[in-house]
Design a protein around this motif. Sequence first.
Motif, PDB file in Angstrom:
ATOM      1  N   LEU A 175       0.850  -1.187   0.000  1.00  0.00           N
ATOM      2  CA  LEU A 175       0.000   0.000   0.000  1.00  0.00           C
ATOM      3  C   LEU A 175       0.888   1.241   0.000  1.00  0.00           C
ATOM      4  O   LEU A 175       1.805   1.350   0.806  1.00  0.00           O
ATOM      5  N   MET A 176       0.606   2.184  -0.923  1.00  0.00           N
ATOM      6  CA  MET A 176       1.378   3.421  -0.954  1.00  0.00           C
ATOM      7  C   MET A 176       0.423   4.621  -1.016  1.00  0.00           C
ATOM      8  O   MET A 176      -0.721   4.483  -1.420  1.00  0.00           O
ATOM      9  N   ASP A 177       0.925   5.764  -0.617  1.00  0.00           N
ATOM     10  CA  ASP A 177       0.171   7.019  -0.744  1.00  0.00           C
ATOM     11  C   ASP A 177      -1.207   6.920  -0.069  1.00  0.00           C
ATOM     12  O   ASP A 177      -1.289   6.468   1.048  1.00  0.00           O
ATOM     13  N   ALA A 191      -3.759   5.067  -1.316  1.00  0.00           N
ATOM     14  CA  ALA A 191      -4.465   3.936  -1.932  1.00  0.00           C
ATOM     15  C   ALA A 191      -5.231   3.128  -0.883  1.00  0.00           C
ATOM     16  O   ALA A 191      -4.925   3.202   0.308  1.00  0.00           O
ATOM     17  N   LYS A 192      -6.239   2.374  -1.342  1.00  0.00           N
ATOM     18  CA  LYS A 192      -7.012   1.494  -0.460  1.00  0.00           C
ATOM     19  C   LYS A 192      -7.076   0.094  -1.075  1.00  0.00           C
ATOM     20  O   LYS A 192      -7.367  -0.049  -2.263  1.00  0.00           O
ATOM     21  N   ILE A 193      -6.799  -0.902  -0.270  1.00  0.00           N
ATOM     22  CA  ILE A 193      -6.813  -2.274  -0.780  1.00  0.00           C
ATOM     23  C   ILE A 193      -7.624  -3.153   0.166  1.00  0.00           C
ATOM     24  O   ILE A 193      -7.444  -3.103   1.377  1.00  0.00           O
ATOM     25  N   GLY A 204       0.214  -4.160   3.620  1.00  0.00           N
ATOM     26  CA  GLY A 204       1.006  -3.245   4.431  1.00  0.00           C
ATOM     27  C   GLY A 204       1.840  -2.342   3.540  1.00  0.00           C
ATOM     28  O   GLY A 204       1.874  -2.515   2.324  1.00  0.00           O
ATOM     29  N   LYS A 205       2.506  -1.381   4.161  1.00  0.00           N
ATOM     30  CA  LYS A 205       3.334  -0.500   3.336  1.00  0.00           C
ATOM     31  C   LYS A 205       4.709  -1.123   3.105  1.00  0.00           C
ATOM     32  O   LYS A 205       5.014  -2.202   3.639  1.00  0.00           O
TER      33      LYS A 205
END
Lengths: 306, 306
Positions: free
Chosen positions: B248-250, B252-254, B276-277
């Motif tokens: 996950l970056m910035d 974003a939603k997952i 996770g990031k």
Amino acid sequence: MSTMEKELIKTIADISGFMPGSAFSLRRNGEGVERHSTQNIKIVAKSDKPGIDIHVAPHTIGEEVHIPVILTDSGIHDLVYNDFYIGEGADVVIIAGCGIHNDGCDTSQHDGVHVFHIGKNAKIRYVEKHYGEGNGSGERILNPKTIIHMEEGSFAQMDMSQIKGVDSTKRDTLANVGANAKLVINEKLMTHGKQEAYSDVKVNLNGEDSVVQIVSRSVGKDTSIQVFHPIAVGNTRSRAHIQCDSILMDQAKISSIPEIAANHVDAQIVHEAAIGKINSDQLMKLQTFGLDVEEAEKVIVEGFLK
Amino acid sequence: MSTMEKELIKTIADISGFMPGSAFSLRRNGEGVERHSTQNIKIVAKSDKPGIDIHVAPHTIGEEVHIPVILTDSGIHDLVYNDFYIGEGADVVIIAGCGIHNDGCDTSQHDGVHVFHIGKNAKIRYVEKHYGEGNGSGERILNPKTIIHMEEGSFAQMDMSQIKGVDSTKRDTLANVGANAKLVINEKLMTHGKQEAYSDVKVNLNGEDSVVQIVSRSVGKDTSIQVFHPIAVGNTRSRAHIQCDSILMDQAKISSIPEIAANHVDAQIVHEAAIGKINSDQLMKLQTFGLDVEEAEKVIVEGFLK
């Protein structure tokens, strides 16, 4: 109380009587039977609907609350609302549980709606055992709904188990976890015969550094059906770990649908799930110690759900 | 073909021309442009609807089929039906892929419905790359639907990736796996900007000793949204392993919602998922080698999706 009722209470709440002097409420066949408060823990009957309010004073440390429910008449449909107000910095154990003895042919059902308001830095351990017995053809149904609001720095451990004899259950749990708060859910479930069990759990991690850990262990026997649907939503910097393990026996069917959603870059969410039959190496090892297959299976299942 | 078109084909299918002498079909802007068959692999245009039938003769070994699709005009909505008939004991590689170059302001969309009939003991590797580019405001949409029927003893490896530039995708995959057959799905997905990606995969393990392994890796950047919903159903003695990992970056939603259902005592099903990031240790290590944060992130993301 009859011997049967005493046994039932012992099974679900590990106590053998009314516990005078401690915070206690016994509900039988849809009615409050006995109720005590203590200086720090007040139990008050609701005036607008069935159920009780449990007020734990701030900084109450080490006390226990027992609130067993039993259904011994056939054909009872009991719906009860219990609200728990846990004061700031308190640290208490709440022992709930519902036992149904149904010797009749009508359905006996208990639906409990429990709402927890857990104050700042407060800690609770909540223990809930569900159990059914009796020789009647009437069904034994338990549908618990649990809502948990956790303030900053609070901790809650929810040990919820369905031991045996519950024909149908729909478990619905919702939690909103505040900053630095931690929620631990330990779920244990065994189904047999034609039983059905559905468990939905949704945890919203709303506060910074909130944490949730869900460990679900289940055993499905005979032609029973189990469906698990835990959801963890990370809305901020937070951590979630969901683990669902199930042992499948006979013609049982088990589904596991964990849902993890990260809505924030610093949400860290992990889940694991496994469904399979009893480990054959373990079975063989126990058989070499002289146990027959059934005894060996019993030892493994009990160890798994311990 | 223009240089832009050639580049697009190279990106999605790793070839630079029409591949004379090999099984080949190029579809451009909703129309078949070029098509070759070989002695063992016949590609035939459908007469009732858009699309092709690909017939691989039994025991065809080591041949490749290339079926790239490109959309270079803005405002095209292409819907195509491709059926693959893989003969008994064949062992082939199928390289599909769709590239959209949209310089206009209208939506360009390609919806491919692929149905695989994989014969007894046949093996395929299917490679599908999706890619979008172009400077127009028009959206680039790809909705692939894949249906896989696997006969006894067959093997299929589906490598499906969405590299870049696809504004919206709804991926829908359904597989029925026969006895002793094995399905491997490797899914790779990167979203950026305001992109949305939904992937549903359902695998029915119907044959004894059928196996499925799903490995999904994804990276969500900017404000993009990804939702994964893989389902494995064990209807007999069978094994399934699902693994979903996301970075996950910035903003974003997952979400990941793997569903496992064991309908048979000898079904063994496992899933794992983590969101996770980027690992901060890895980031720091790369920075000590002289990379700046952005470069280090790029190396880690590329390694993860490799």
